[in-house]
Design a protein around this motif. Structure first.
Motif, PDB file in Angstrom:
ATOM      1  N   LEU A 157       0.826  -1.209   0.000  1.00  0.00           N
ATOM      2  CA  LEU A 157       0.000   0.000   0.000  1.00  0.00           C
ATOM      3  C   LEU A 157       0.864   1.264   0.000  1.00  0.00           C
ATOM      4  O   LEU A 157       0.618   2.196  -0.762  1.00  0.00           O
ATOM      5  CB  LEU A 157      -0.920   0.005   1.220  1.00  0.00           C
ATOM      6  CG  LEU A 157      -2.238  -0.757   1.111  1.00  0.00           C
ATOM      7  CD1 LEU A 157      -3.016  -0.642   2.413  1.00  0.00           C
ATOM      8  CD2 LEU A 157      -3.087  -0.239  -0.038  1.00  0.00           C
ATOM      9  N   ILE A 158       1.864   1.278   0.863  1.00  0.00           N
ATOM     10  CA  ILE A 158       2.745   2.446   0.940  1.00  0.00           C
ATOM     11  C   ILE A 158       3.474   2.657  -0.381  1.00  0.00           C
ATOM     12  O   ILE A 158       3.565   3.778  -0.896  1.00  0.00           O
ATOM     13  CB  ILE A 158       3.743   2.291   2.099  1.00  0.00           C
ATOM     14  CG1 ILE A 158       3.009   2.385   3.445  1.00  0.00           C
ATOM     15  CG2 ILE A 158       4.848   3.349   2.024  1.00  0.00           C
ATOM     16  CD1 ILE A 158       3.877   2.061   4.644  1.00  0.00           C
ATOM     17  N   ASN A 159       3.984   1.569  -0.967  1.00  0.00           N
ATOM     18  CA  ASN A 159       4.696   1.682  -2.238  1.00  0.00           C
ATOM     19  C   ASN A 159       3.782   2.203  -3.339  1.00  0.00           C
ATOM     20  O   ASN A 159       4.197   3.023  -4.178  1.00  0.00           O
ATOM     21  CB  ASN A 159       5.264   0.326  -2.637  1.00  0.00           C
ATOM     22  CG  ASN A 159       6.090   0.392  -3.892  1.00  0.00           C
ATOM     23  OD1 ASN A 159       7.210   0.882  -3.900  1.00  0.00           O
ATOM     24  ND2 ASN A 159       5.546  -0.099  -5.003  1.00  0.00           N
ATOM     25  N   SER A 160       2.534   1.754  -3.344  1.00  0.00           N
ATOM     26  CA  SER A 160       1.580   2.204  -4.350  1.00  0.00           C
ATOM     27  C   SER A 160       1.332   3.708  -4.238  1.00  0.00           C
ATOM     28  O   SER A 160       1.274   4.426  -5.247  1.00  0.00           O
ATOM     29  CB  SER A 160       0.260   1.440  -4.196  1.00  0.00           C
ATOM     30  OG  SER A 160      -0.714   1.922  -5.098  1.00  0.00           O
TER      31      SER A 160
ATOM     32  N   GLY B 268      20.069   5.037   4.143  1.00  0.00           N
ATOM     33  CA  GLY B 268      21.397   5.635   4.061  1.00  0.00           C
ATOM     34  C   GLY B 268      22.119   5.702   5.381  1.00  0.00           C
ATOM     35  O   GLY B 268      23.221   6.254   5.461  1.00  0.00           O
ATOM     36  N   GLU B 269      21.540   5.149   6.441  1.00  0.00           N
ATOM     37  CA  GLU B 269      22.156   5.208   7.764  1.00  0.00           C
ATOM     38  C   GLU B 269      22.488   3.802   8.256  1.00  0.00           C
ATOM     39  O   GLU B 269      21.714   2.874   8.083  1.00  0.00           O
ATOM     40  CB  GLU B 269      21.206   5.867   8.769  1.00  0.00           C
ATOM     41  CG  GLU B 269      20.807   7.297   8.402  1.00  0.00           C
ATOM     42  CD  GLU B 269      19.815   7.879   9.390  1.00  0.00           C
ATOM     43  OE1 GLU B 269      19.720   7.338  10.512  1.00  0.00           O
ATOM     44  OE2 GLU B 269      19.126   8.848   9.050  1.00  0.00           O
TER      45      GLU B 269
ATOM     46  N   PHE C 272      10.070   1.627   7.486  1.00  0.00           N
ATOM     47  CA  PHE C 272       9.508   2.748   6.728  1.00  0.00           C
ATOM     48  C   PHE C 272      10.592   3.474   5.940  1.00  0.00           C
ATOM     49  O   PHE C 272      10.401   3.834   4.776  1.00  0.00           O
ATOM     50  CB  PHE C 272       8.803   3.717   7.685  1.00  0.00           C
ATOM     51  CG  PHE C 272       8.054   4.816   6.985  1.00  0.00           C
ATOM     52  CD1 PHE C 272       6.894   4.540   6.278  1.00  0.00           C
ATOM     53  CD2 PHE C 272       8.519   6.126   7.028  1.00  0.00           C
ATOM     54  CE1 PHE C 272       6.200   5.552   5.633  1.00  0.00           C
ATOM     55  CE2 PHE C 272       7.833   7.138   6.384  1.00  0.00           C
ATOM     56  CZ  PHE C 272       6.668   6.843   5.686  1.00  0.00           C
ATOM     57  N   ARG C 273      11.757   3.692   6.551  1.00  0.00           N
ATOM     58  CA  ARG C 273      12.862   4.336   5.842  1.00  0.00           C
ATOM     59  C   ARG C 273      13.319   3.502   4.651  1.00  0.00           C
ATOM     60  O   ARG C 273      13.671   4.037   3.595  1.00  0.00           O
ATOM     61  CB  ARG C 273      14.042   4.579   6.786  1.00  0.00           C
ATOM     62  CG  ARG C 273      13.846   5.739   7.745  1.00  0.00           C
ATOM     63  CD  ARG C 273      15.156   6.076   8.441  1.00  0.00           C
ATOM     64  NE  ARG C 273      15.666   4.962   9.218  1.00  0.00           N
ATOM     65  CZ  ARG C 273      16.891   4.930   9.745  1.00  0.00           C
ATOM     66  NH1 ARG C 273      17.736   5.925   9.538  1.00  0.00           N
ATOM     67  NH2 ARG C 273      17.276   3.899  10.465  1.00  0.00           N
ATOM     68  N   ALA C 274      13.336   2.181   4.831  1.00  0.00           N
ATOM     69  CA  ALA C 274      13.748   1.298   3.734  1.00  0.00           C
ATOM     70  C   ALA C 274      12.782   1.403   2.556  1.00  0.00           C
ATOM     71  O   ALA C 274      13.193   1.369   1.391  1.00  0.00           O
ATOM     72  CB  ALA C 274      13.811  -0.140   4.222  1.00  0.00           C
TER      73      ALA C 274
ATOM     74  N   LYS D  94      12.945   5.810   1.550  1.00  0.00           N
ATOM     75  CA  LYS D  94      14.232   6.385   1.151  1.00  0.00           C
ATOM     76  C   LYS D  94      15.035   5.446   0.259  1.00  0.00           C
ATOM     77  O   LYS D  94      15.533   5.840  -0.794  1.00  0.00           O
ATOM     78  CB  LYS D  94      15.041   6.773   2.386  1.00  0.00           C
ATOM     79  CG  LYS D  94      14.426   7.907   3.190  1.00  0.00           C
ATOM     80  CD  LYS D  94      15.339   8.339   4.332  1.00  0.00           C
ATOM     81  CE  LYS D  94      14.749   9.495   5.101  1.00  0.00           C
ATOM     82  NZ  LYS D  94      15.652   9.945   6.217  1.00  0.00           N
ATOM     83  N   ASP D  95      15.178   4.207   0.680  1.00  0.00           N
ATOM     84  CA  ASP D  95      15.973   3.258  -0.094  1.00  0.00           C
ATOM     85  C   ASP D  95      15.214   2.715  -1.297  1.00  0.00           C
ATOM     86  O   ASP D  95      15.825   2.303  -2.283  1.00  0.00           O
ATOM     87  CB  ASP D  95      16.405   2.080   0.774  1.00  0.00           C
ATOM     88  CG  ASP D  95      17.363   2.483   1.883  1.00  0.00           C
ATOM     89  OD1 ASP D  95      17.946   3.567   1.775  1.00  0.00           O
ATOM     90  OD2 ASP D  95      17.527   1.708   2.841  1.00  0.00           O
TER      91      ASP D  95
END
Length: 319
Positions: free
Chosen positions: A88-91, A146-147, A185-187, A190-191
């Protein structure tokens, strides 16, 4: 049945003005996505009975420890919730919409998309999965957003279940409000480290089958094949060294059943391995003539179905 009623009866019913803002879209037409890191490393239990001992993985610069909560480590079936949320988030990201760690969904849609029963037992499974995802503790130094830092977290930070009364006067689960951990969520945001997966993944009933599929999906890519030693594959599945014989037996059985979506797997003997050569130097006939192939000489091959040859034509079976 009684267990399901006790869970729902302990939750607050939905009242006017309390309804959570549910997503309008569903995953019926949204491609499924999974996080690459959770496909690479053994984060989840592959058994349904509670796993109450930690999973520890160490390889090079990557260290992972998964510690159980009071009901055990989150299972690979519990991971369905994370796949649903990640998709869902990716969509929403791909449509250029804002995203948040807190996601609101309908319980029925989660059950339907992950191909579970939509009766009372299905809703109880959701509750149990959320509990284990919240109580399992992951400690790792895998890079995210990135961390690189050592972090400890649960798969979800919190969850809220809202219910309503149906016409029969029974309390039923309606909406779920789930907050993902910051690492995941960061992955995703951001990634952008996500991979598409086949919906038939949810039809796989065995924990090892599911794990083998996600490993193959992560590593095969556009290659004609991907080879991995039995020992390394066992490590990626979270199998302990003392269970290697059983692990090899299970792999042979799954290779014969041939149920993985998109991929086939074969076990072959590596006759050029140091172990095989040592056996020959000791006067044995080699791994082909040995009563049992040593684990160090077994290679597991994954091939895309469109390019997979029959094991009889191309691969020699590992004894």
């Amino acid at each position: 049945m009684a267990a399901t009623r006790s869970v729902l009866d302990s939750l607050e019913p939905v009242t006017t003005g309390q309804q959570i803002d549910l997503f309008v879209e569903t995953l019926v037409s949204v491609p499924l996505r999974d996080d690459r890191a959770t496909m690479e490393f053994p984060f989840f239990a592959l058994q349904k009975r509670p796993l109450l001992t930690p999973i520890i993985y160490q390889d090079g610069n990557v260290a992972i420890r998964i510690s159980p909560g009071e009901r055990g480590i989150a299972t690979i079936w519990d991971k369905d919730v994370l796949i649903y949320l990640s998709s869902l988030i990716n969509s929403r990201i791909e449509r250029g919409e804002e995203v948040s760690r807190t996601v609101c969904i309908t319980a029925h849609d989660l059950l339907r998309v992950t191909r579970r029963h939509t009766g009372k037992n299905g809703y109880q499974e959701i509750y149990d999965a959320l509990f284990r995802l919240r109580s399992t503790t992951i400690t790792t130094d895998i890079q995210s957003g990135g961390e690189r830092e050592t972090r400890g977290f649960g798969w979800i930070d919190s969850f809220r279940i809202l219910t309503k009364e149906n016409k029969a006067g029974n309390r039923v689960m309606q909406g779920l409000e789930i907050t993902l951990n910051d690492w995941t969520f960061r992955a995703l945001v951001k990634d952008r480290r996500v991979l598409a997966i086949n919906p038939a993944y949810f039809d796989l009933t065995g924990g090892l089958e599911r794990r083998l599929y996600e490993i193959a999906r992560k590593h095969v890519g556009r290659q004609a094949e991907w080879k991995v030693s039995l020992l390394l594959l066992a490590k990626k599945c979270g199998t302990m060294q003392r269970n290697l014989r059983r692990f090899k037996f299970d792999l042979k059985e799954l290779a014969e059943l041939d149920r993985l979506p998109d991929y086939q797997l074969f076990l072959i003997n590596d006759h050029s391995s140091p172990t095989a050569k040592a056996m020959e130097a000791a006067g044995m006939k080699g791994t082909r003539g040995a009563k049992r192939t040593p684990n160090e000489a077994v290679i597991v091959v994954f091939k895309p179905r469109s390019k997979a040859a029959s094991p009889a034509a191309e691969c020699s079976e590992a004894a």
